[in-house]
Design an enzyme around this catalytic site. Structure first.
Site, PDB file in Angstrom:
ATOM      1  N   ARG A  57       0.818  -1.223   0.000  1.00 41.62           N
ATOM      2  CA  ARG A  57       0.000   0.000   0.000  1.00 41.62           C
ATOM      3  C   ARG A  57       0.850   1.270   0.000  1.00 41.62           C
ATOM      4  NH1 ARG A  57      -1.618   3.009   4.008  1.00 41.62           N
ATOM      5  NH2 ARG A  57      -1.528   1.362   5.567  1.00 41.62           N
ATOM      6  N   TYR A 109     -13.627  16.898 -16.844  1.00 42.73           N
ATOM      7  CA  TYR A 109     -14.203  15.565 -16.712  1.00 42.73           C
ATOM      8  C   TYR A 109     -15.265  15.611 -15.606  1.00 42.73           C
ATOM      9  CZ  TYR A 109     -14.410  10.589 -15.640  1.00 42.73           C
ATOM     10  OH  TYR A 109     -14.834   9.311 -15.410  1.00 42.73           O
ATOM     11  N   ASP A 181      -4.447  17.783 -16.751  1.00 45.19           N
ATOM     12  CA  ASP A 181      -4.984  16.452 -17.022  1.00 45.19           C
ATOM     13  C   ASP A 181      -4.711  16.159 -18.497  1.00 45.19           C
ATOM     14  OD1 ASP A 181      -6.538  14.239 -17.686  1.00 45.19           O
ATOM     15  OD2 ASP A 181      -8.121  14.738 -16.258  1.00 45.19           O
TER      16      ASP A 181
HETATM   17  C1  PLP Z   1     -11.661   9.068 -17.424  1.00 48.71           C
HETATM   18  C2  PLP Z   1     -11.083  10.370 -17.080  1.00 48.71           C
HETATM   19  C3  PLP Z   1     -10.738  10.687 -15.757  1.00 48.71           C
HETATM   20  C4  PLP Z   1     -10.995   9.730 -14.600  1.00 48.71           C
HETATM   21  O1  PLP Z   1     -10.273   8.558 -14.715  1.00 48.71           O
HETATM   22  P1  PLP Z   1     -10.714   7.183 -13.971  1.00 48.71           P
HETATM   23  O2  PLP Z   1      -9.562   6.287 -14.276  1.00 48.71           O
HETATM   24  O3  PLP Z   1     -12.021   6.749 -14.527  1.00 48.71           O
HETATM   25  O4  PLP Z   1     -10.810   7.502 -12.515  1.00 48.71           O
HETATM   26  C5  PLP Z   1     -10.172  11.918 -15.504  1.00 48.71           C
HETATM   27  N1  PLP Z   1      -9.962  12.808 -16.499  1.00 48.71           N
HETATM   28  C6  PLP Z   1     -10.284  12.549 -17.773  1.00 48.71           C
HETATM   29  C7  PLP Z   1     -10.037  13.575 -18.814  1.00 48.71           C
HETATM   30  C8  PLP Z   1     -10.863  11.323 -18.111  1.00 48.71           C
HETATM   31  O5  PLP Z   1     -11.212  11.070 -19.379  1.00 48.71           O
END
Ligand code: PLP
Length: 392
Positions: A57, A109, A181
């Site tokens: 972990r 998102y 992101d």
């Molecule tokens: C899918 C996605 C997320 C979240 O990811 P998970 O792995 O589903 O938690 C965050 N940002 C973007 C742009 C995404 O497409």
């Protein structure tokens, strides 16, 4: 060797990944704990005087370390942290670096939006949402010493591109940290850290995993800045499982190859749609008519596998087209080997008010494609037959 290996080679060889018995890849260490020869040895690892494995972990597991070392090479980062999901990565980042407030720029998102607007705000963390092009409001907020600026580029579903270098520069003038992101572009098509961001985040569930069969996330950046993030990850229990880390390393070995094909296929489909008489507008950053084409060309080396488009007509006609596709599966998510289709108003943006949709540039007749690795001729044939059905 005179030149350092390129990204396609790094996907296969990057990082510290070989095990001591000579296996060409790190075997799966499906174990929660590691034993020591003596208390002195144990304490040396616990105190960080000696490299070693301890407890899964904490991330101190060879399968997880191997994954992180490869991810760091691909992101051109000092360090990468792996997580059990993209949202785990984003939430740990926000909790560790966002306590002085978080500014979000542009479309987000859905999970991120909910986390920031409803959950973090309930913990007393102030969050601000600024339109992608509203630099004046952004600067006014930065002046208030908000600690973290977070944005996506390109965004979902309009593939709006934000100038990472320029915005990072601006944020740094006010001592804010910048997190991007990078899920839509992936580390192959865009390097946020090189453009000036402090953190790059990806949902590895999408292109990095690439086969719609694992959930994971990653954050990369400077070692020192990631320490606090790692502590939140540890105590929120957001560690990636060794099995998933192992599977993800295997996926990364084909990442460059896959992204090349996603890029090529999407480019061909975007041009096909752009010329199609039933299509009103195509959103793909490589097209000259995309509003952010120029920025995209500057900061991306490829334009990715996502395309949105609007058809002539209304939401019902878009639904008919979506339901007529055979090869494209009607499913949320993106970045897998198989092509997927969604209509934002019935999926990612379902239930939003007219006003919210308008602000985000989303219309009922908009359709989003995640272009997979199939033969592009077959994808275009499928779109053709679905367009033909609209005539009847
Ligand atoms: C899918 C996605 C997320 C979240 O990811 P998970 O792995 O589903 O938690 C965050 N940002 C973007 C742009 C995404 O497409």
């Amino acid at each position: 060797m005179s030149n350092s290996p390129t990204i396609a080679t790094q996907c296969i060889h990057g990082g510290d990944i070989k095990d001591s018995l000579g296996s060409p890849n790190m075997p799966l260490y499906d174990t929660t704990t590691f034993k020591f020869d003596s208390t002195a040895d144990l304490l040396a690892v616990v105190d960080g005087h000696k490299e070693g494995y301890l407890y899964t972990r904490y991330g101190m597991n060879p399968s997880i370390k191997a994954l992180e070392s490869r991810l760091a090479v691909l992101d051109e980062a000092e360090r990468s942290l792996a997580f059990c999901s993209g949202m785990a990565a984003i939430s740990s980042l926000c909790l560790s670096c966002g306590t002085q407030g978080i500014i979000c720029l542009g479309g987000l998102y859905g999970g991120t939006k909910e986390l920031l607007s409803q959950q973090l705000s309930s913990l007393g963390i102030t969050t601000y949402f600024v339109a992608a092009n509203d630099v004046a409001q952004l600067e006014a907020l930065l002046k208030k010493k908000v600690g973290l600026l977070f944005f996506e580029s390109p965004t979902n579903p309009t593939l709006t591109v934000i100038d990472i270098a320029a915005i990072s520069d601006l944020a740094h003038q006010y001592d804010a940290l910048v997190a991007i992101d990078n899920t839509f572009a992936s580390t192959i098509n865009q390097k946020p850290l090189k453009l000036g961001a402090d953190f790059t985040v990806q949902s590895a569930t999408k292109f990095l995993g690439g086969h719609s069969d694992l959930t994971a996330g990653v954050i990369s950046g400077k070692k020192q800045r990631l320490q606090a993030v790692a502590l939140w990850r540890k105590n929120l229990g957001q560690m990636i499982a060794p099995e998933i880390a192992h599977k993800l390393v295997r996926s990364l070995s084909t990442l460059s190859l896959r992204i090349q094909r996603h890029n090529d296929n999407a480019l061909t489909v975007a041009h096909f749609l752009d010329k199609h008489p039933a299509v009103k507008r195509v959103y793909y950053p490589s097209l000259k008519n995309h509003p952010d084409h120029e920025i995209a060309t500057r900061q991306m080396s490829g334009f990715g596998g996502l395309i949105s488009f609007e058809i002539n007509g209304n939401s019902e006609i878009a639904t008919k087209l979506v339901d007529s596709l055979r090869l494209f599966a009607l499913a949320p998510s993106l970045g897998g080997v198989e092509s997927l289709v969604t209509q934002p108003v019935t999926s990612s943006h379902y239930g939003l008010s007219e006003q919210d949709l308008l602000e985000q540039g989303i219309t009922g007749e908009m359709i989003r494609l995640s272009i997979g690795l199939e033969d592009v001729k077959d994808l275009i044939d499928d779109l053709e037959q679905a367009f033909d059905k609209l005539k009847h």
